[in-house]
Scaffold this motif. Sequence first.
Motif, mmCIF file in Angstrom:
data_model
loop_
_atom_site.group_PDB
_atom_site.id
_atom_site.type_symbol
_atom_site.label_atom_id
_atom_site.label_comp_id
_atom_site.label_asym_id
_atom_site.label_seq_id
_atom_site.Cartn_x
_atom_site.Cartn_y
_atom_site.Cartn_z
ATOM 1 N N ASN A 225 -82.374 -24.737 -37.403
ATOM 2 C CA ASN A 225 -81.572 -25.893 -37.334
ATOM 3 C C ASN A 225 -80.015 -25.706 -36.753
ATOM 4 N N VAL A 226 -80.195 -25.104 -35.890
ATOM 5 C CA VAL A 226 -78.967 -24.661 -34.605
ATOM 6 C C VAL A 226 -77.473 -24.915 -35.207
ATOM 7 N N LYS A 227 -78.022 -23.833 -36.611
ATOM 8 C CA LYS A 227 -76.364 -23.180 -36.636
ATOM 9 C C LYS A 227 -76.188 -22.076 -36.913
ATOM 10 N N LYS A 228 -75.456 -21.520 -36.551
ATOM 11 C CA LYS A 228 -74.727 -20.438 -36.024
ATOM 12 C C LYS A 228 -75.201 -18.830 -37.338
ATOM 13 N N SER A 229 -75.326 -17.752 -36.917
ATOM 14 C CA SER A 229 -75.489 -17.370 -38.425
ATOM 15 C C SER A 229 -74.896 -15.176 -38.252
ATOM 16 N N VAL A 230 -74.621 -15.114 -38.175
ATOM 17 C CA VAL A 230 -74.342 -13.707 -38.866
ATOM 18 C C VAL A 230 -75.082 -13.058 -39.521
ATOM 19 N N LEU A 231 -75.298 -11.731 -39.105
ATOM 20 C CA LEU A 231 -76.317 -11.182 -40.129
ATOM 21 C C LEU A 231 -75.855 -9.296 -40.135
ATOM 22 N N GLU A 232 -75.621 -8.763 -41.124
ATOM 23 C CA GLU A 232 -75.119 -7.789 -41.653
ATOM 24 C C GLU A 232 -76.584 -7.078 -42.720
ATOM 25 N N LEU A 233 -77.701 -5.990 -41.904
ATOM 26 C CA LEU A 233 -79.055 -5.496 -42.285
ATOM 27 C C LEU A 233 -78.783 -4.306 -42.391
ATOM 28 N N GLY A 234 -78.502 -3.544 -43.060
ATOM 29 C CA GLY A 234 -78.457 -2.747 -43.220
ATOM 30 C C GLY A 234 -78.522 -1.604 -42.108
ATOM 31 N N GLY A 235 -78.312 0.024 -42.784
ATOM 32 C CA GLY A 235 -79.145 0.981 -41.751
ATOM 33 C C GLY A 235 -79.663 2.293 -41.986
ATOM 34 N N ALA A 236 -79.922 3.260 -41.009
ATOM 35 C CA ALA A 236 -80.115 4.501 -41.632
ATOM 36 C C ALA A 236 -79.253 5.757 -40.720
ATOM 37 N N ASP A 237 -77.783 5.631 -41.355
ATOM 38 C CA ASP A 237 -76.540 6.020 -40.665
ATOM 39 C C ASP A 237 -76.778 7.411 -39.649
ATOM 40 N N ALA A 238 -77.013 8.347 -39.041
ATOM 41 C CA ALA A 238 -77.107 9.396 -38.834
ATOM 42 C C ALA A 238 -75.234 9.961 -39.230
ATOM 43 N N PHE A 239 -75.534 11.201 -39.606
ATOM 44 C CA PHE A 239 -74.267 12.172 -40.083
ATOM 45 C C PHE A 239 -74.468 13.297 -38.877
ATOM 46 N N VAL A 240 -73.878 13.369 -37.798
ATOM 47 C CA VAL A 240 -74.155 14.685 -37.212
ATOM 48 C C VAL A 240 -73.190 15.786 -36.998
ATOM 49 N N VAL A 241 -73.771 16.747 -37.212
ATOM 50 C CA VAL A 241 -72.754 18.456 -37.370
ATOM 51 C C VAL A 241 -73.072 19.242 -36.289
ATOM 52 N N LEU A 242 -72.179 19.873 -35.099
ATOM 53 C CA LEU A 242 -71.886 20.178 -34.402
ATOM 54 C C LEU A 242 -70.782 21.971 -34.906
ATOM 55 N N PRO A 243 -71.923 22.426 -33.878
ATOM 56 C CA PRO A 243 -71.677 23.864 -34.616
ATOM 57 C C PRO A 243 -69.114 23.713 -34.918
ATOM 58 N N SER A 244 -69.210 23.366 -33.931
ATOM 59 C CA SER A 244 -67.199 23.123 -33.748
ATOM 60 C C SER A 244 -66.835 22.898 -34.591
ATOM 61 N N ALA A 245 -67.527 22.024 -36.329
ATOM 62 C CA ALA A 245 -67.821 21.350 -37.293
ATOM 63 C C ALA A 245 -66.309 22.055 -38.365
ATOM 64 N N ASP A 246 -65.729 21.671 -38.872
ATOM 65 C CA ASP A 246 -65.368 21.958 -40.459
ATOM 66 C C ASP A 246 -66.049 21.540 -41.327
ATOM 67 N N LEU A 247 -67.186 22.469 -41.703
ATOM 68 C CA LEU A 247 -67.840 22.998 -42.528
ATOM 69 C C LEU A 247 -67.080 22.371 -43.916
ATOM 70 N N ASP A 248 -65.917 22.828 -43.855
ATOM 71 C CA ASP A 248 -65.348 22.349 -45.655
ATOM 72 C C ASP A 248 -64.552 20.949 -45.332
ATOM 73 N N ALA A 249 -64.495 20.292 -44.173
ATOM 74 C CA ALA A 249 -64.629 19.312 -44.576
ATOM 75 C C ALA A 249 -65.556 18.291 -44.077
ATOM 76 N N ALA A 250 -66.578 18.807 -43.873
ATOM 77 C CA ALA A 250 -67.557 17.544 -43.290
ATOM 78 C C ALA A 250 -68.545 17.559 -44.494
#
Length: 458
Positions: A225-250
């Motif tokens: 129909n030649v109409k603008k669309s905006v889509l937000e379709l979810g995620g499988a987000d990464a949560f990356v923890v590296l050695p210097s991370a503050d685990l008490d906060a993470a």
Amino acid sequence: MPIAVHNPTTGEVEKEYAAHTPEQIEAALAASTAAFETLRRTSFEERAGWMHRAADILDAEAEQVARTISTEMGKTFASALFEAHKSAKGMRHYADHAATYLASEAPVRPDQVGASRIAVRYEPIGPVLAVMPWNYPIWQAMRFAAPALMAGNTGLLKHASNVPESALYLGELFARGGFPEGAFQTLLVEGGQVLPLLDDRRIRAVTLTGSVGAGAAVAAAAGRNVKKSVLELGGADAFVVLPSADLDAAVPVAVNARVGNSGQSCIAGKRFIVHRDVYDEFEQRFTSAMAATVYGDPFADKTTFGPMATEAVRREVHELVEDARAKGARVLTGGELPDGPGWFYPATVLSGVTPDMRIAREECFGPVACLFPAENAHDALRQANESDFGLSASVWTRFPAEIELFSTGLETGGVFVNGFTSSFPQLPFGGVKDSGYGRELAGVGIREFVNIKTVWQA
């Protein structure tokens, strides 16, 4: 077919509403079109006054709204109350900043393009259809409604069928604030009514938050129909923890990412990619903290998280866990369907997840975490990007070089360093790849549904 409120805490039907008839849908479309002709001619100052009054109403009624949210989709009362107040803040943000976001501008000197005067104007386009999900029934819809109305557009809300009372509240809120009658309306219709609505020329654009399948169908109809669309379709987000991370906060943030809103959040971390140097410690601390959470009545003070919103969502989550278990994943905690009424599911942690498991590829919309070891930062980045989704990510490190590596290298719409992934009215929100396209919030969000008009004068 009636549209029902199924209380996810008990599994019982609380209330039923009749779906809108074709005559009611036509009346809503006509009212939206008429309201647009009025609203487009109002000033930003007028709209801001109405939006502030609507925000004041929402704040004053926040406890009532929160009770409705918790009853309809099961999130804790405290988080529902936070959602109501956050939505009012978002309304005020657009009331205060829409005029700046949409101010006419001259990007170059007129003489550079052979003119005496030039302007780029941002003007409303008309009625916009919003197809919204149940997981944040007020905030998610408000991310569209506030900027759309402040831009001078009108809105038609097709909300998720399991949150009709939240939808009806939104359908009345803006008129109560002073917006013209018909400026924002709720359509109580089933999902099958969405595509025929897009065939109506009075609707000028569509925004959808939902599944990849639903987004693809709506995008195809909008394109036809030649109409603008905006889509937000979810995620499988990464949560990356590296050695210097503050685990008490993470670790507490990681737990909140999986049990906040009963794990039913597109933007929260789901794949926990942890450097080998800290993997064992993170696994032990994270699993213990997940096991200590308490699911139950969303109105009880001791409850960490409430039930899943629907029986179907809980079934889908458990099927993903069972598929992983059958293919060799280890269940470190949780993973069993509890007895008794309601659609509850325990906080669950899986390790040994492999690419042949569905949960490694699909979005798991529940309180389930998957742990993955990484050999180094570059391996963690590779694993983070090995997903069809690209909504957001959280990275935990104290090293500037690693922050830069992930900030530039992650294929996502957002990167949060040493903090919880979230949405803010002041910042753009959206994703890439199968997480969709377009943006909500901030200045780019309000500009999604405007006519960008160039004016050139000799």
